[in-house]
Scaffold this active site. Structure first.
Site, PDB file in Angstrom:
ATOM      1  CG  HIS A 342      14.606   0.030   7.988  1.00  0.00           C
ATOM      2  ND1 HIS A 342      13.799  -0.512   9.091  1.00  0.00           N
ATOM      3  CD2 HIS A 342      13.796  -0.020   6.875  1.00  0.00           C
ATOM      4  CE1 HIS A 342      12.712  -0.575   8.428  1.00  0.00           C
ATOM      5  NE2 HIS A 342      12.743  -0.414   6.939  1.00  0.00           N
ATOM      6  CB  ALA A 343      16.350  -5.139   6.517  1.00  0.00           C
ATOM      7  CG  HIS A 372       9.966  -9.163   4.020  1.00  0.00           C
ATOM      8  ND1 HIS A 372       8.603  -9.013   4.334  1.00  0.00           N
ATOM      9  CD2 HIS A 372      10.357  -8.046   3.583  1.00  0.00           C
ATOM     10  CE1 HIS A 372       8.112  -8.072   3.831  1.00  0.00           C
ATOM     11  NE2 HIS A 372       9.102  -7.265   3.684  1.00  0.00           N
ATOM     12  CD  GLU A 373      13.769  -6.310   2.977  1.00  0.00           C
ATOM     13  OE1 GLU A 373      13.780  -5.972   2.192  1.00  0.00           O
ATOM     14  OE2 GLU A 373      12.993  -5.872   4.460  1.00  0.00           O
ATOM     15  CG  HIS A 376      11.181  -6.512  -1.229  1.00  0.00           C
ATOM     16  ND1 HIS A 376       9.748  -6.031  -1.501  1.00  0.00           N
ATOM     17  CD2 HIS A 376      11.244  -6.422   0.142  1.00  0.00           C
ATOM     18  CE1 HIS A 376       9.168  -5.635  -0.308  1.00  0.00           C
ATOM     19  NE2 HIS A 376       9.917  -6.047   0.693  1.00  0.00           N
ATOM     20  CD  GLU A 401       6.956  -4.020   2.445  1.00  0.00           C
ATOM     21  OE1 GLU A 401       7.066  -4.682   3.258  1.00  0.00           O
ATOM     22  OE2 GLU A 401       7.780  -3.358   1.772  1.00  0.00           O
ATOM     23  CG  HIS A 503       3.708   6.021   8.004  1.00  0.00           C
ATOM     24  ND1 HIS A 503       4.199   5.279   9.251  1.00  0.00           N
ATOM     25  CD2 HIS A 503       4.218   5.095   6.938  1.00  0.00           C
ATOM     26  CE1 HIS A 503       5.142   4.331   8.932  1.00  0.00           C
ATOM     27  NE2 HIS A 503       4.843   4.252   7.644  1.00  0.00           N
ATOM     28  CE1 TYR A 513       3.934  -0.017   4.584  1.00  0.00           C
ATOM     29  CE2 TYR A 513       3.020   1.802   5.299  1.00  0.00           C
ATOM     30  CZ  TYR A 513       4.274   1.201   4.699  1.00  0.00           C
ATOM     31  OH  TYR A 513       5.280   2.023   4.406  1.00  0.00           O
TER      32      TYR A 513
END
Length: 604
Positions: A342-343, A372-373, A376, A401, A503, A513
């Site tokens: 999982h990235a 995207h990553e 961060h 995010e 969740h 989110y």
């Protein structure tokens, strides 16, 4: 080399003050000294725990699993002790506003507070482990045969048999959700007692207190944002319902009213992109190019893809990633060991030991994920000069995010032309826009009410307005109110469908989110305006614009040092989170949907 402090030493330092306090209550000077020491201890603890977590996720063995379990227990103990002491210090008169804000941060780091009574933490931990196990090992059935959760997820994205979809949906919710209700009910009571011990009315109030505003005002803000975007969602719902009715007929999906939840291509109907084939306008899916094919044709490998991602940020004026990033990141899946694929993006030392962890494949999805990553990582580096570890976070939990998602939105045809992946003559014509935007909306817009209602339901559970005997009824009422969906069959009162979403048993707050989905469009619009983009917003590229990079860095470098409206204003010029930018982005689609829906009885 950093010298790590043992948990025993940390705990001793953190509980020494309470012992003295029994003799004399702390004053502002004592509290300020404690806050400073606790801040440094938190910095060191996150480094220690981060290293252990990295080792485990990049080399899964029985030994590393044991190490990370022990590390998690240490960190939980540390966080609980810090929060308990912060609650005591919060009562000290004369503290500065900044110190009071840090004390709130220390207490709201814990999403599952438990009371300090003997055995309470163990009781909560045992129950949570049990219900997470129920989820992780959960099965449903397909054609009467057992099928695990991940396979159900995949099958519901591609299966178009309504009877089989109904079977998978009901069997998953019955076998996974229902057995965890009693444990979850007891966990709520324990968590509320813990939150009250930290000075909050209940656990929901604790969660909402981490936004630099009154908890009730935050709840009202999220409702206001939802009402801004709701008209677009209603049009998408109406169009999708019509297409489902055309495919399945009135006996499966009626022309009016709510949509059957199992028909939308996702176990929880949280994103609908998997059924784009059912709703797509004729010819809309043919873009004239495929990013995966372009990457292969241009000789990209995983490393070159990450270099391209770095190039995006470099074009905005950000400094190159450190050499250690390339030496220490996991960019492809190792052949000799099991890893978590999982990235994720990491800042191991709270300074500049930035890394990503991926099992990158040469395809369009992973190209987007890399952008995207790295968002961060650049955020992490931008705020690493903040004087407090508690400020080395996103401005609120939706910001981190949203930054990554903003960069993912930026992979437009124009950007692909600018970096040499796509020929100018292959850029899709304007007649493809409705299909492109519809495909995006099936995920981005469809998610919004789901992103809101998960915590809306939990807030009611935590504050007692939703009683255990009414858990299921309230859940279905909220899904109907916000999403316009109903289960594929009547649900019994003793069902517990909320538990069938990860969740809930994992106790992960979800409003972040929802915020990220909204904020990404505000950030994207602000960047395009700064770049002077002319043309449809959804086709904008701000690649190469140093002015955008400078304004973006001004926001990122603030971290959580100021209330989030200050950070938002630094980049967008507005202090208000709003869904209006999303509405402007999808304006051509909304106009098209309204035309398609003419004569329909939209709503439910």
């Amino acid at each position: 080399m950093k010298t790590f402090i043992s948990l025993a030493a940390l705990a001793a330092a953190l509980v020494a003050a309470p012992a003295l306090a029994q003799q004399a209550a702390p004053d502002a000077t004592t509290a300020e000294a404690w806050i400073k020491a606790a801040d440094q201890a938190y910095f060191d603890e996150t480094v220690r725990a981060g290293r252990v977590q990295w080792v485990y996720e990049t080399n899964i063995t029985d030994d590393t699993e044991a190490l990370v379990a022990a590390s998690n227990a240490e960190q939980n103990t540390f966080m609980v002790k810090t929060a308990a002491e912060a609650a005591r210090m919060a009562k000290v008169p004369g503290l500065s506003a900044e110190d009071q804000r840090k004390l709130v941060m220390m207490r709201t780091q814990i999403t599952s507070p438990v009371p300090t009574t003997p055995g309470a933490a163990e009781d909560f931990g045992t129950r949570q482990a049990h219900i997470q196990g129920l989820y992780g090992k959960g099965h449903g059935t397909l054609k009467g045969q057992p099928i695990n959760g991940s396979d159900i997820e995949e099958a519901m994205g591609t299966n178009r048999n309504p009877d089989e979809l109904k079977e998978m949906w009901l069997s998953w919710h019955d076998s996974v959700g229902k057995p965890m209700k009693d444990d979850y009910t007891k966990m709520v009571a324990l968590s509320n007692a813990g939150a009250q011990g930290l000075g909050f009315a209940d656990t929901g109030a604790l969660w909402r207190s981490n936004y630099d505003m009154d908890p009730a005002a935050f709840a009202a803000l999220t409702e206001k944002i939802w009402n801004e975007v709701r008209p677009l969602y209603v049009q998408l719902h109406c169009y999708t319902r019509t297409k489902l009715n055309e495919k399945y007929g009135d006996s499966v999906q009626k022309k009016t009213g709510p949509i059957r939840a199992d028909l939308l291509g996702n176990m929880w109907a949280q994103e609908w992109g998997n059924i784009y084939d059912v709703v797509a306008p004729k010819g809309a899916g043919d873009l004239g190019y495929d990013v995966s094919e372009l990457l292969v044709a241009k000789g990209y490998d995983p490393l070159k893809m990450v270099k391209a991602g770095e190039g995006f940020y470099s074009s905005l004026g950000f400094a190159p990633l450190p050499e250690t990033f390339w030496a220490r990141s996991q960019i492809t899946k190792p052949r000799d060991r099991e890893v978590v694929c999982h990235a994720s993006a990491w800042d191991i030392d709270n300074k500049d030991d930035l890394r990503i962890k991926m099992c990158t494949k040469v395809n369009g999805d992973d190209f987007v994920t890399i952008h995207h990553e790295l968002g961060h990582n650049y955020y992490q580096r931008a705020y690493n000069r903040q004087p407090s570890r508690y400020y080395m976070e996103g401005a609120n939990d939706g910001f981190h995010e949203a930054i990554g998602d903003t960069m993912a939105l930026s992979i437009t045809p124009e950007y692909l032309v600018q970096i040499g992946l796509l020929s100018r003559d292959k850029v899709p014509a304007a007649d493809k826009d409705n299909g492109l935007l519809l495909r995006q909306a099936m995920d981005k817009v469809a998610f919004l009410p789901f992103g809101l209602l998960i915590d809306r339901w939990r807030w009611g559970v935590f504050d007692g307005s939703i009683k255990p005997e009414g858990y299921e009824a309230a859940w279905n009422q909220m899904r109907l109110k916000y999403q316009g969906l109903v289960p594929p069959a009547e649900r019994p009162a003793d069902a517990f469908d909320p538990g069938a979403k990860f969740h809930i048993p994992a106790v992960v707050p979800y409003t972040r989110y929802f915020l990220a989905r909204v904020l990404q469009f505000q950030f994207y619009e602000a960047a395009c305006k700064e770049a002077g983009w002319q043309g449809p917003l959804h086709r904008c590229s701000f690649y190469g614009n140093k002015s955008v990079g400078a304004k973006l860095n001004a926001m990122l470098s603030m971290g959580a040092s100021k209330p989030w409206p200050d950070a938002l204003e630094a980049f967008t010029g507005s202090r208000e989170m709003s869904g209006k930018a999303m509405i402007r982005y999808f304006a051509p689609l909304q106009k098209w949907l309204e035309a398609q829906n003419k004569g329909q009885n939209c709503g439910w």
